[in-house]
Design a protein around this motif. Sequence first.
Motif, PDB file in Angstrom:
ATOM      1  N   ASN A 177      15.781  13.308  31.679  1.00 21.34           N
ATOM      2  CA  ASN A 177      14.959  14.525  31.572  1.00 21.34           C
ATOM      3  C   ASN A 177      14.702  14.889  30.111  1.00 21.34           C
ATOM      4  O   ASN A 177      14.222  15.979  29.828  1.00 21.34           O
ATOM      5  N   SER A 235       5.925  19.122  36.693  1.00 24.06           N
ATOM      6  CA  SER A 235       7.312  19.253  37.173  1.00 24.06           C
ATOM      7  C   SER A 235       8.287  18.466  36.321  1.00 24.06           C
ATOM      8  O   SER A 235       9.436  18.872  36.139  1.00 24.06           O
ATOM      9  N   THR A 280      14.047  18.676  33.744  1.00 21.33           N
ATOM     10  CA  THR A 280      14.711  18.344  34.996  1.00 21.33           C
ATOM     11  C   THR A 280      13.718  18.619  36.121  1.00 21.33           C
ATOM     12  O   THR A 280      13.104  19.687  36.171  1.00 21.33           O
ATOM     13  N   GLY A 281      13.533  17.657  36.978  1.00 22.14           N
ATOM     14  CA  GLY A 281      12.578  17.851  38.062  1.00 22.14           C
ATOM     15  C   GLY A 281      12.302  16.551  38.779  1.00 22.14           C
ATOM     16  O   GLY A 281      12.973  15.537  38.552  1.00 22.14           O
ATOM     17  N   SER A 282      11.325  16.614  39.645  1.00 24.81           N
ATOM     18  CA  SER A 282      10.984  15.415  40.407  1.00 24.81           C
ATOM     19  C   SER A 282       9.488  15.386  40.685  1.00 24.81           C
ATOM     20  O   SER A 282       8.813  16.415  40.612  1.00 24.81           O
ATOM     21  N   ALA A 320       9.817   8.301  44.152  1.00 26.99           N
ATOM     22  CA  ALA A 320      10.045   9.636  43.600  1.00 26.99           C
ATOM     23  C   ALA A 320      10.836   9.517  42.310  1.00 26.99           C
ATOM     24  O   ALA A 320      11.916   8.912  42.286  1.00 26.99           O
ATOM     25  N   VAL A 367      13.191  11.100  39.704  1.00 28.18           N
ATOM     26  CA  VAL A 367      14.165  12.196  39.667  1.00 28.18           C
ATOM     27  C   VAL A 367      14.707  12.271  38.248  1.00 28.18           C
ATOM     28  O   VAL A 367      15.429  11.377  37.798  1.00 28.18           O
ATOM     29  N   ALA A 368      14.318  13.337  37.532  1.00 29.94           N
ATOM     30  CA  ALA A 368      14.736  13.498  36.139  1.00 29.94           C
ATOM     31  C   ALA A 368      15.895  14.490  36.081  1.00 29.94           C
ATOM     32  O   ALA A 368      15.750  15.650  36.450  1.00 29.94           O
ATOM     33  N   ARG A 369      17.056  13.976  35.687  1.00 28.70           N
ATOM     34  CA  ARG A 369      18.248  14.817  35.584  1.00 28.70           C
ATOM     35  C   ARG A 369      18.971  14.488  34.280  1.00 28.70           C
ATOM     36  O   ARG A 369      18.870  13.363  33.778  1.00 28.70           O
ATOM     37  N   ALA A 370      19.729  15.451  33.814  1.00 30.25           N
ATOM     38  CA  ALA A 370      20.597  15.184  32.666  1.00 30.25           C
ATOM     39  C   ALA A 370      21.894  14.559  33.136  1.00 30.25           C
ATOM     40  O   ALA A 370      22.602  13.904  32.369  1.00 30.25           O
ATOM     41  N   TRP A 403      16.507  19.610  46.400  1.00 32.20           N
ATOM     42  CA  TRP A 403      16.882  19.520  44.990  1.00 32.20           C
ATOM     43  C   TRP A 403      15.596  19.655  44.204  1.00 32.20           C
ATOM     44  O   TRP A 403      14.710  18.795  44.328  1.00 32.20           O
ATOM     45  N   ASN A 404      15.491  20.744  43.448  1.00 27.80           N
ATOM     46  CA  ASN A 404      14.219  21.069  42.830  1.00 27.80           C
ATOM     47  C   ASN A 404      13.122  20.942  43.890  1.00 27.80           C
ATOM     48  O   ASN A 404      13.232  21.554  44.949  1.00 27.80           O
ATOM     49  N   ASP A 448      23.257  21.831  33.069  1.00 29.89           N
ATOM     50  CA  ASP A 448      21.795  21.895  33.216  1.00 29.89           C
ATOM     51  C   ASP A 448      21.470  22.844  34.366  1.00 29.89           C
ATOM     52  O   ASP A 448      21.529  22.475  35.536  1.00 29.89           O
ATOM     53  N   GLU A 497      18.843  23.856  35.446  1.00 32.99           N
ATOM     54  CA  GLU A 497      17.674  23.477  36.258  1.00 32.99           C
ATOM     55  C   GLU A 497      18.061  22.507  37.364  1.00 32.99           C
ATOM     56  O   GLU A 497      17.274  22.236  38.272  1.00 32.99           O
ATOM     57  N   ASP A 498      19.246  21.951  37.267  1.00 31.58           N
ATOM     58  CA  ASP A 498      19.710  20.943  38.232  1.00 31.58           C
ATOM     59  C   ASP A 498      20.401  21.671  39.386  1.00 31.58           C
ATOM     60  O   ASP A 498      21.605  21.927  39.350  1.00 31.58           O
TER      61      ASP A 498
END
Lengths: 657, 167
Positions: free
Chosen positions: A562, A593, A614-616, A643, A645-648, B52-53, B124, B126-127
Amino acid sequence: MALMIVLAGACTKEVLSSSEGSVELSVAESKLLHSSVDGVSGQLLVYFDEEAVTTVENMPQTRAGVATRSGIDGLDDVLEGIGVVSVERLFPVNPKTEERTRAAGLHRWYKLKFDSSVDLNDAALAIAEYAEVSRVQFNCKVQRVDANVSNMVPVTVNRLSAVKSTSDVFNDPYLGSQWNYINTGDTDIYSKIIEGADARLEEAWKICAGDPRVIVAVVDEGIQYTHPDLAANMWVNTGEVDGNSEDDDDNGYTDDIYGYNFIDGYGGVIMWDEDNYHGTHVAGTLAAVNNNGEGVCGVAGGTGNNDGIRLMSCQIFHGYDGGEVSTVAAAVKYAADNGASILQCSFGYSSGVYTSDNAYELANTAEYDALMYFMNTSNSDVIDGGLVIFAAGNEMNSMSAYPGAVEEFISVSAISCDYTPAYYTNYGYGCNISAPGGDAYQSLYDDLENYSAMILSTIPYSDYGLVQGTSMACPHVSGVAALGLSYALQLGKTFTLEEFTAMILGSVYGVDEFCTGSKYYYEYYWTPLLLSRYAGKMGSGGIDAYRMLMNVRGTTCIPVSNSGETVVDLKDYLGGATFELVSAEVSQDAMTSLGMSAQPTVSGSEMTVDCSKTGSGLVTLTLTYGTSSGAGINGLTVTEEFALVARASHSENGGWL
Amino acid sequence: MKMFENMKRAALLMFAVAAVLSCNKTTTEDPVDPEGWTTNGSPVGTWCLSSWNETEQAEVYMSFASDGTFELYQRVYSPYYEYYDGTWTQADGELSGTYSDGVEWGPYYVSYRDDEMRLVHSADEEDVSYFVKGDIPEEALLYGNPDAKSVDTLEAGYEFRNFGRAL
């Protein structure tokens, strides 16, 4: 009998461009499709123009129920001159489907039968002279895909003893011999067999083994519909009364209970015998009844609770009879009009006869029109069209046979019980996917009496037999497609034809790593076959039924950062498939997003995405499965969604938490 | 009437004790949340990822046991179901743990509402994962856990022979 063909008017000329240069043809010549060389004597297929066909349709019929004239001035003199005995619609009227038939223009195809001593070219040219005639096609023959393979070995297994299956999925006694479904690495089959070189059915069957709402048309020889391992999975036309010689359901065909025999002179009666095992064998691979304590299993044969898919027998071959364009076209349209969602086709023209889609379409327009009609007909709540699946052919050529090579159709190559390409298989241009087709020379190399590296399935007279070929590989893919439709029905999911096709081609395991070294086949002596020639040319890879069901279940996610660039090797998400990545596209909403300021870039099998949030969001990949010749044979290009999926906090072991 | 009230008090007391016992390793804080979320709850039970989001693609099923272990079935980064297990702890409104391969996860800020659980990653905000109580589907149980894939060992069978035409 001397017949005079009335030639009308002076020939006008037009220039036809081809790869060989420009050829000046008369207008009449330009209307001729295919060559008369292998055309059936005394038969032509004529495509009338839109206005003229109304006249033809209104012609009175003889007491035999057929017309013998067109009603078109001048043309009827030609018809009389060639001794026409019938002018019939190629596709009989079915009131329930007539509207879409007319919309597709199929009502304009007519089959003319006339004196077989008349020169076909002369007759065709004379008919084509008339403006009311748009095209004239010679009624040429296709062939079973095994027909030109001298080493095809049909085997009647009348001494078959069961190999105890190591699987507890089904109780069919010969399942242990069907390595093509569950390959346990049994070296009694072949000393170098590799466990897992199969269609990955053990896992799939526990989730879904078929659904009777899914109908697959087997366009082939007749299916022995009384076979005890097939009977329960035969499609039954409930609108027809068996044996009363009437078309009870008014679909244009009489007494079509389990399908129809489209070969001239057979009266629609589906036939089989010991030499005509091909259709019954293919049918068994598709849907022999599972878990019935008898014989073999089929890919989509159910669980023994009358829940297999249904087999429609569309007979186009028997012995040397059948296989004409008119026979094939009528069978294909029948399948579309009577409920089939998948067209299983283990036949075609010899590889190399056609080397471009354009050449095939021009030469076989009636057949092509019928196939496209099938593709455009939806007979299932799951999918908005019909799947057309062909065998690639058995000539060891580096291109698929036609019609399978047509870009929109799926062409199936064959692999062996050790993942290697089967010695006979066509590969390369136009081949889209592979499946187990068997390779007799593997087991024979160990033991000259051992044929068990071929494919075991049902054969006529309620027996079982081993056969090899892309003909046998093809129903594995058709069967897995049927499983996918079945599972989608059960989940209530819907797909476009393109989406579903993409899922089939993407539901594979890689086979390229096995395209090294050599194997042996027998041609006068044991001959080494270098396998490197097949690398990257076996379509997307080997069909994987379990992966197919999981792809039907839902979209796969791709983890990305992300806060910066992520390079994704898409092979990791496509089972090691072979493909050409054309493009990757993210919608504007998804870009928002994911905090993306630019579209992904692609290179080789890799995609690079740069996300800042962070998002998808969905990424749509455009992929080509199968290689292109650059001269008219193309791989099948589809789009497929994943899909992002952007996460830290992506866990290093892939766990969600 | 008085007897009824005593019974009611006893029942409430038992309920309170039961609630405390069931909230093993949980906090008793209950900050005000306009949406009704509270940290006062327990992850023990079976949960299905509901969102999730904005993604609808991820399938995640988690089963937290009161002995501090958990199992996780997911179909996210592969078309296939995958299985993980490990241990968990909940303290001060945070849920964290360690996979059985030693990889640590979390901590997540955890909160509950009726049959829902919300996990917000502490690194995070946002997660955000939302879970609802539910069952793990049969497909996931069949193939997620590698133990479920075991097949019977090969039994000595009959020799498979057949006739065929010579090539």
